[in-house]
Motif scaffolding. Structure first.
Motif, PDB file in Angstrom:
ATOM      1  N   TYR A   1       0.840  -1.201   0.000  1.00 58.46           N
ATOM      2  CA  TYR A   1       0.000   0.000   0.000  1.00 58.46           C
ATOM      3  C   TYR A   1       0.874   1.250   0.000  1.00 58.46           C
ATOM      4  N   LEU A   2       1.986   1.211   0.725  1.00 62.58           N
ATOM      5  CA  LEU A   2       2.900   2.355   0.773  1.00 62.58           C
ATOM      6  C   LEU A   2       3.496   2.615  -0.603  1.00 62.58           C
TER       7      LEU A   2
ATOM      8  N   LYS B   1       1.492  10.129   2.290  1.00 60.60           N
ATOM      9  CA  LYS B   1       0.577  10.415   3.400  1.00 60.60           C
ATOM     10  C   LYS B   1      -0.854   9.966   3.094  1.00 60.60           C
ATOM     11  N   ALA B   2      -1.118   9.641   1.841  1.00 62.14           N
ATOM     12  CA  ALA B   2      -2.466   9.230   1.431  1.00 62.14           C
ATOM     13  C   ALA B   2      -2.664   7.723   1.533  1.00 62.14           C
ATOM     14  N   ILE B   3      -1.807   7.045   2.282  1.00 62.38           N
ATOM     15  CA  ILE B   3      -1.841   5.580   2.321  1.00 62.38           C
ATOM     16  C   ILE B   3      -3.206   5.050   2.757  1.00 62.38           C
ATOM     17  N   ARG B   4      -3.838   5.673   3.743  1.00 60.29           N
ATOM     18  CA  ARG B   4      -5.161   5.204   4.189  1.00 60.29           C
ATOM     19  C   ARG B   4      -6.224   5.431   3.120  1.00 60.29           C
ATOM     20  N   ALA B   5      -6.158   6.573   2.461  1.00 57.91           N
ATOM     21  CA  ALA B   5      -7.119   6.864   1.392  1.00 57.91           C
ATOM     22  C   ALA B   5      -6.920   5.907   0.223  1.00 57.91           C
TER      23      ALA B   5
ATOM     24  N   ARG C   1      -3.360  -7.796  -5.621  1.00 60.40           N
ATOM     25  CA  ARG C   1      -1.900  -7.743  -5.715  1.00 60.40           C
ATOM     26  C   ARG C   1      -1.276  -6.718  -4.763  1.00 60.40           C
ATOM     27  N   VAL C   2      -2.100  -6.069  -3.951  1.00 60.81           N
ATOM     28  CA  VAL C   2      -1.591  -5.096  -2.987  1.00 60.81           C
ATOM     29  C   VAL C   2      -1.564  -5.747  -1.607  1.00 60.81           C
ATOM     30  N   ILE C   3      -0.389  -5.705  -0.990  1.00 65.28           N
ATOM     31  CA  ILE C   3      -0.180  -6.361   0.300  1.00 65.28           C
ATOM     32  C   ILE C   3       0.422  -5.368   1.286  1.00 65.28           C
ATOM     33  N   GLY C   4       0.534  -5.779   2.531  1.00 68.65           N
ATOM     34  CA  GLY C   4       1.162  -4.942   3.543  1.00 68.65           C
ATOM     35  C   GLY C   4       2.655  -4.803   3.295  1.00 68.65           C
ATOM     36  N   SER C   5       3.254  -3.742   3.841  1.00 69.31           N
ATOM     37  CA  SER C   5       4.698  -3.501   3.676  1.00 69.31           C
ATOM     38  C   SER C   5       5.536  -4.654   4.212  1.00 69.31           C
TER      39      SER C   5
ATOM     40  N   SER D   1       2.413  -9.071   4.546  1.00 73.44           N
ATOM     41  CA  SER D   1       1.189  -9.707   5.042  1.00 73.44           C
ATOM     42  C   SER D   1       0.025  -9.489   4.080  1.00 73.44           C
ATOM     43  N   LEU D   2      -0.893 -10.422   4.142  1.00 76.59           N
ATOM     44  CA  LEU D   2      -2.104 -10.317   3.330  1.00 76.59           C
ATOM     45  C   LEU D   2      -3.121  -9.484   4.101  1.00 76.59           C
ATOM     46  N   THR D   3      -3.018  -8.195   3.964  1.00 77.01           N
ATOM     47  CA  THR D   3      -3.961  -7.323   4.655  1.00 77.01           C
ATOM     48  C   THR D   3      -5.303  -7.388   3.950  1.00 77.01           C
ATOM     49  N   GLY D   4      -6.305  -6.768   4.518  1.00 77.74           N
ATOM     50  CA  GLY D   4      -7.691  -6.845   4.085  1.00 77.74           C
ATOM     51  C   GLY D   4      -7.956  -7.061   2.607  1.00 77.74           C
TER      52      GLY D   4
END
Length: 157
Positions: free
Chosen positions: A90-91, A101-105, A123-127, A130-133
């Motif tokens: 995501y980062l 800074k828009a990582i949450r959005a 295809r988007v995972i945690g930094s 991890s397999l986030t949501g």
């Protein structure tokens, strides 16, 4: 809008679209009646999804028409740039969009992606790897990443 329901290895999927493109592909958590006659506007999508699940398609060539905010559409366009078999965090996605800074959005827009698999939010995972949501469930995200992996895990039994 035309709709159809197909069966996939991950459950039933509902496809919605018209002559302007596919507006949504969602995985359903219940059994549905499979569409007998696929509307012509959805035929390419159905064929390409079947090819993807069959292992012969790595890129989709379908006209898309998702509904969302300009920011969401910008995120979804960036998701479409992630190559088959690759993941990003995501980062990293936020960096590509020009604002860490828009990582949450960005994560929120990713979660609202209406076009399952074709716009590859899986295809988007945690930094940390991890397999986030994942709106379709983490078991489906793991299956999709395994399906796209060049390193196939063999069963021992």
């Amino acid at each position: 809008m035309e709709t159809c329901t197909i069966n996939t290895p991950l459950g039933f999927a509902k496809i919605v679209g018209d002559i302007h493109g596919i507006s949504s592909v969602i995985v359903l958590n219940s059994e549905e009646i499979i569409t007998d006659i696929i509307p012509i506007e959805l035929e390419d999508c159905v064929i390409q999804l079947q090819e993807y699940f069959g292992g012969s398609r790595k890129q989709f060539n379908i006209k898309l028409n998702p509904q969302g905010t300009d920011f969401q559409k910008k995120v979804w366009e960036q998701l479409n740039q992630i190559p088959f078999g690759k993941t990003i965090s995501y980062l990293e996605l936020s960096k590509q969009l020009g604002d860490t800074k828009a990582i949450r959005a960005v994560a929120n827009a990713n979660g609202k992606n209406p076009i399952w698999i074709i716009t590859p939010c899986h295809r988007v995972i945690g930094s940390d790897g991890s397999l986030t949501g994942y709106a379709g469930g983490l078991h489906r995200k793991q299956w999709l990443l395994n399906h796209e992996s060049p390193y196939k895990q063999q069963s021992l039994f």
